[in-house]
Design a protein around this motif. Structure first.
Motif, PDB file in Angstrom:
ATOM      1  N   MET A 507       0.827  -1.213   0.000  1.00 33.51           N
ATOM      2  CA  MET A 507       0.000   0.000   0.000  1.00 33.51           C
ATOM      3  C   MET A 507       0.859   1.260   0.000  1.00 33.51           C
ATOM      4  O   MET A 507       0.550   2.238  -0.692  1.00 33.51           O
ATOM      5  CB  MET A 507      -0.925  -0.006   1.223  1.00 33.51           C
ATOM      6  CG  MET A 507      -2.022  -1.058   1.178  1.00 33.51           C
ATOM      7  SD  MET A 507      -3.026  -1.004   2.675  1.00 33.51           S
ATOM      8  CE  MET A 507      -4.116  -2.390   2.374  1.00 33.51           C
ATOM      9  N   ILE A 508       1.925   1.228   0.778  1.00 30.47           N
ATOM     10  CA  ILE A 508       2.806   2.399   0.833  1.00 30.47           C
ATOM     11  C   ILE A 508       3.466   2.644  -0.525  1.00 30.47           C
ATOM     12  O   ILE A 508       3.606   3.786  -0.980  1.00 30.47           O
ATOM     13  CB  ILE A 508       3.857   2.220   1.946  1.00 30.47           C
ATOM     14  CG1 ILE A 508       3.168   2.235   3.322  1.00 30.47           C
ATOM     15  CG2 ILE A 508       4.917   3.326   1.880  1.00 30.47           C
ATOM     16  CD1 ILE A 508       4.092   1.920   4.475  1.00 30.47           C
ATOM     17  N   GLU A 509       3.846   1.553  -1.188  1.00 28.98           N
ATOM     18  CA  GLU A 509       4.447   1.699  -2.524  1.00 28.98           C
ATOM     19  C   GLU A 509       3.439   2.284  -3.511  1.00 28.98           C
ATOM     20  O   GLU A 509       3.790   3.106  -4.365  1.00 28.98           O
ATOM     21  CB  GLU A 509       4.955   0.337  -3.008  1.00 28.98           C
ATOM     22  CG  GLU A 509       6.203  -0.148  -2.290  1.00 28.98           C
ATOM     23  CD  GLU A 509       7.366   0.814  -2.488  1.00 28.98           C
ATOM     24  OE1 GLU A 509       7.503   1.382  -3.602  1.00 28.98           O
ATOM     25  OE2 GLU A 509       8.136   1.017  -1.525  1.00 28.98           O
ATOM     26  N   GLU A 510       2.192   1.843  -3.430  1.00 26.72           N
ATOM     27  CA  GLU A 510       1.159   2.412  -4.297  1.00 26.72           C
ATOM     28  C   GLU A 510       0.994   3.913  -4.043  1.00 26.72           C
ATOM     29  O   GLU A 510       0.808   4.705  -4.969  1.00 26.72           O
ATOM     30  CB  GLU A 510      -0.174   1.695  -4.053  1.00 26.72           C
ATOM     31  CG  GLU A 510      -0.241   0.297  -4.617  1.00 26.72           C
ATOM     32  CD  GLU A 510      -0.205   0.311  -6.132  1.00 26.72           C
ATOM     33  OE1 GLU A 510      -1.146   0.834  -6.761  1.00 26.72           O
ATOM     34  OE2 GLU A 510       0.805  -0.184  -6.701  1.00 26.72           O
ATOM     35  N   ASN A 511       1.078   4.298  -2.793  1.00 32.10           N
ATOM     36  CA  ASN A 511       0.965   5.725  -2.447  1.00 32.10           C
ATOM     37  C   ASN A 511       2.142   6.521  -3.001  1.00 32.10           C
ATOM     38  O   ASN A 511       1.975   7.621  -3.532  1.00 32.10           O
ATOM     39  CB  ASN A 511       0.873   5.866  -0.924  1.00 32.10           C
ATOM     40  CG  ASN A 511       0.878   7.307  -0.470  1.00 32.10           C
ATOM     41  OD1 ASN A 511       1.907   7.809  -0.003  1.00 32.10           O
ATOM     42  ND2 ASN A 511      -0.256   7.983  -0.594  1.00 32.10           N
ATOM     43  N   ARG A 512       3.331   5.961  -2.881  1.00 30.78           N
ATOM     44  CA  ARG A 512       4.518   6.656  -3.393  1.00 30.78           C
ATOM     45  C   ARG A 512       4.470   6.800  -4.913  1.00 30.78           C
ATOM     46  O   ARG A 512       4.969   7.781  -5.461  1.00 30.78           O
ATOM     47  CB  ARG A 512       5.783   5.895  -2.982  1.00 30.78           C
ATOM     48  CG  ARG A 512       6.112   6.009  -1.498  1.00 30.78           C
ATOM     49  CD  ARG A 512       7.336   5.178  -1.153  1.00 30.78           C
ATOM     50  NE  ARG A 512       7.708   5.326   0.250  1.00 30.78           N
ATOM     51  CZ  ARG A 512       8.665   4.611   0.845  1.00 30.78           C
ATOM     52  NH1 ARG A 512       9.328   3.676   0.141  1.00 30.78           N
ATOM     53  NH2 ARG A 512       8.944   4.812   2.116  1.00 30.78           N
ATOM     54  N   ARG A 515      -0.612   6.340  -7.053  1.00 29.66           N
ATOM     55  CA  ARG A 515      -1.833   5.635  -7.441  1.00 29.66           C
ATOM     56  C   ARG A 515      -2.809   5.459  -6.275  1.00 29.66           C
ATOM     57  O   ARG A 515      -3.865   4.865  -6.445  1.00 29.66           O
ATOM     58  CB  ARG A 515      -1.467   4.266  -8.017  1.00 29.66           C
ATOM     59  CG  ARG A 515      -0.720   4.344  -9.342  1.00 29.66           C
ATOM     60  CD  ARG A 515      -0.545   2.965  -9.956  1.00 29.66           C
ATOM     61  NE  ARG A 515       0.356   2.128  -9.176  1.00 29.66           N
ATOM     62  CZ  ARG A 515       1.671   2.043  -9.382  1.00 29.66           C
ATOM     63  NH1 ARG A 515       2.242   2.768 -10.357  1.00 29.66           N
ATOM     64  NH2 ARG A 515       2.429   1.267  -8.635  1.00 29.66           N
ATOM     65  N   LEU A 516      -2.444   5.957  -5.085  1.00 28.45           N
ATOM     66  CA  LEU A 516      -3.304   5.805  -3.910  1.00 28.45           C
ATOM     67  C   LEU A 516      -3.258   7.099  -3.104  1.00 28.45           C
ATOM     68  O   LEU A 516      -2.184   7.553  -2.699  1.00 28.45           O
ATOM     69  CB  LEU A 516      -2.839   4.620  -3.042  1.00 28.45           C
ATOM     70  CG  LEU A 516      -3.685   4.299  -1.804  1.00 28.45           C
ATOM     71  CD1 LEU A 516      -5.097   3.905  -2.221  1.00 28.45           C
ATOM     72  CD2 LEU A 516      -3.038   3.172  -0.986  1.00 28.45           C
ATOM     73  N   ASP A 517      -4.414   7.675  -2.864  1.00 27.69           N
ATOM     74  CA  ASP A 517      -4.503   8.941  -2.142  1.00 27.69           C
ATOM     75  C   ASP A 517      -4.087   8.764  -0.677  1.00 27.69           C
ATOM     76  O   ASP A 517      -4.274   7.690  -0.084  1.00 27.69           O
ATOM     77  CB  ASP A 517      -5.934   9.464  -2.211  1.00 27.69           C
ATOM     78  CG  ASP A 517      -6.069  10.841  -1.576  1.00 27.69           C
ATOM     79  OD1 ASP A 517      -5.686  11.823  -2.224  1.00 27.69           O
ATOM     80  OD2 ASP A 517      -6.538  10.909  -0.421  1.00 27.69           O
ATOM     81  N   ASP A 518      -3.545   9.835  -0.074  1.00 31.91           N
ATOM     82  CA  ASP A 518      -3.066   9.779   1.309  1.00 31.91           C
ATOM     83  C   ASP A 518      -4.178   9.417   2.287  1.00 31.91           C
ATOM     84  O   ASP A 518      -3.975   8.623   3.213  1.00 31.91           O
ATOM     85  CB  ASP A 518      -2.450  11.124   1.727  1.00 31.91           C
ATOM     86  CG  ASP A 518      -1.113  11.375   1.044  1.00 31.91           C
ATOM     87  OD1 ASP A 518      -0.574  10.424   0.448  1.00 31.91           O
ATOM     88  OD2 ASP A 518      -0.601  12.502   1.128  1.00 31.91           O
ATOM     89  N   GLU A 519      -5.355   9.986   2.120  1.00 28.81           N
ATOM     90  CA  GLU A 519      -6.438   9.712   3.057  1.00 28.81           C
ATOM     91  C   GLU A 519      -6.910   8.262   2.974  1.00 28.81           C
ATOM     92  O   GLU A 519      -7.202   7.635   3.985  1.00 28.81           O
ATOM     93  CB  GLU A 519      -7.609  10.660   2.788  1.00 28.81           C
ATOM     94  CG  GLU A 519      -7.315  12.109   3.157  1.00 28.81           C
ATOM     95  CD  GLU A 519      -8.562  12.975   3.089  1.00 28.81           C
ATOM     96  OE1 GLU A 519      -9.669  12.404   2.931  1.00 28.81           O
ATOM     97  OE2 GLU A 519      -8.428  14.203   3.196  1.00 28.81           O
TER      98      GLU A 519
END
Length: 544
Positions: A507-512, A515-519
């Motif tokens: 999930m953290i990699e997707e955020n970096r 592709r994934l919002d912080d909230e």
């Protein structure tokens, strides 16, 4: 400037606490020793101990946190030794110390000597409880020490007020002193219970864990200040703020059984953090008072040799008067019958350990610092109080762990009793869950618009959840330490935790990668964190 100094002290004391916890050392002892060394460095800014700040801001949350975690059942079961140590022994210590000081320094009025006795009378159980918990003292011993710490400050501070009134010439007879103590006790407990009931009602209306914890944080301060500022029979009479805090904490701790899981978890985290923060600050402040004490002693009209000898005598008397008193309270038949049930007297090893848990704390220093400037012998009172506080922490704090190890004060059957009780309770819970599942299957699942085989699979899945939790818990209870780490349950728990860690990293990699919002990430991480916490606390820690 004082804010910067305070933040520096707080940061340094927390760093020392972290170091002590990392290497299995006694954090209070380490912080006190380092603070004493820092206080002697020339040019180091001085942070004066404000008595009102300590008694109003530092002491209430520490007492409240301890009360929340204390068992009302254990408190009632050990009421006799708690009252004996927390009230009777405080009064005995104060009088004996006063007599010794008045004998060695006849020019110090007995009333002033009694002020000193009240100042040094209450032990601080923070160090003793921490050491006892680490070394596995029996639960009853821990309950007695914790209960003593909850009531002895109230007894000592009430006696302190009476002694100060005697110094000022406004005290009445001995009956007047008992009346002051009685009003302080009754009113303090009543205020604490009333505030506790009020908070329970407010929490029930809120149904919001965040706000419930926020209200909980202001409880100790509100209880303390309210009790101390109630004067129903004149200025001399007021409630005991300490007892108000303790009563509120015990009541709310007992009522927390019926609070929401989120509120209980949040309260534990909040108060554990506050405890670490304040305890680190308290012991740092104790050590940093050395320059003030030495400066005040320099103004006393006595030679240093006399002051040193009397300080050592007061320290010795304060530590030694506890030893015969604890034995007397334990073995006197009339004392054993006090409050009804006759109990088997503890072994001499247990009595020896309890007798050596008389470390004094910041309440002693705060009360000494709060002695009015016109009190005869004020400089001596502050010096002797400092000697007792630091001396008991260093002498008894350093020797208590080896004493516990040498005397082997453990209850070998306590672990087996705990395991049997836990296993029986889990069996009851499992049976209750299956009974409720049968009701759910009859009343709810049967009404679902699903094929019978799907309904049956859903029922079987719920049954497996109940049974799996029971099997894991049973394995954690019944397997030996060597077998637990290699058990299928332990391996399953470790594998489950590794999968959660892998999901978190993905999930953290997707955020970096954007592709994934912080909230959304925060929401998903909170779910994984709760699941991992559940695995760690209920399975991994016990099975590995």
């Amino acid at each position: 400037m004082e804010i910067l100094v305070l933040m520096s002290v707080l940061t340094g004391s927390l760093a020392l606490t972290a170091f002590a916890r990392r290497y299995n050392l006694s954090a209070p002892l380490l912080v006190v020793v380092v603070a004493l060394g820092v206080a002697l460095i020339p040019g180091v800014p001085r942070l004066e101990l404000e008595p009102e700040l300590v008694l109003t801001v530092v002491l209430p949350p520490l007492l409240y946190s301890t009360s929340l975690e204390s068992s009302v059942t254990h408190f009632k079961r050990n009421l006799r030794p708690i009252v004996a140590l927390g009230v009777v022994l405080v009064a005995v210590t104060a009088v004996v110390v006063a007599l010794v000081v008045h004998l060695l320094l006849p020019d110090v009025p007995f009333a002033s000597a009694l002020v000193l006795g009240a100042v040094v009378a209450p032990p601080d159980a923070v160090t003793a409880v921490a050491i006892g918990r680490k070394l596995g003292l029996p639960r009853r011993v821990m309950s007695v020490l914790t209960g003593e710490s909850l009531v002895n400050d109230a007894a000592a501070l009430t006696l302190y007020k009476v002694a100060l009134a005697a110094v000022a010439g406004t005290a009445g007879s001995a009956g007047h002193g008992f009346a002051v103590f009685g009003v302080a006790t009754v009113l303090g407990i009543a205020v604490g219970l009333a505030i506790g009931a009020l908070v329970v009602g407010i929490r029930r209306l809120l149904d919001d864990p965040l706000l419930e914890s926020a209200f909980g944080i202001i409880v100790p301060f509100g209880a303390y200040v309210t009790a101390e500022h109630l004067h129903p029979f004149g200025e001399e009479f007021s409630g005991s703020g300490v007892l108000a805090v303790v009563a509120a904490g015990l009541y709310l701790g007992h009522r927390s059984l019926y609070a929401s899981p989120a509120t209980r978890m949040q309260d534990r985290s909040v108060w554990a953090s506050i405890d670490v923060l304040l305890e680190a600050l308290v012991f740092a402040l104790m050590g940093l008072q050395l320059p003030f004490v030495l400066d005040d002693a320099a103004h006393a009209a006595r030679d240093n040799g006399t002051l040193a000898l009397v300080a050592l005598a007061v320290l010795a008397v304060t530590m030694l008067v506890r030893i015969p008193a604890v034995a007397l309270f334990a073995y006197l038949p009339k004392t054993l019958r006090l409050f009804g049930q006759v109990r088997r007297a503890p072994g001499w090893q247990t009595i020896a350990v309890i007798s050596w848990t008389g470390m004094r704390g910041v309440v002693t220093l705060a009360a000494a610092a709060g002695v009015p400037a016109d009190t005869p012998g004020r400089e001596e009172i502050q010096l002797f109080a400092f000697a007792v506080a630091i001396g008991t922490v260093l002498i008894q704090g350093l020797t208590l762990p080896p004493l516990i190890r040498v005397l082997k004060v453990q209850d070998p059957s306590e672990t087996s009793r705990d395991e049997a009780e836990e296993l029986a309770a889990r069996e009851v819970a499992q049976k209750a869950a299956h009974a409720r599942l049968r009701e759910i299957s009859r009343d709810r699942l049967a009404e679902l618009d699903l094929p019978p085989e799907k309904v049956q699979r859903l029922k079987e899945r719920l049954e497996r959840l109940v049974d799996t939790r029971y099997r894991f818990a049973k394995a954690a209870i019944t397997l030996s330490g060597e077998d637990r780490s290699g058990s299928p349950q332990a391996q399953f728990a470790k594998a489950r935790r590794e999968l959660l860690i892998t999901q978190r990293k993905a999930m953290i990699e997707e955020n970096r990668a954007g592709r994934l919002d912080d909230e959304i990430l925060g929401k998903m991480l909170r779910e994984l964190d709760l699941e991992e916490l559940s695995v760690s606390t209920t399975l991994t820690n016990r099975l590995s």
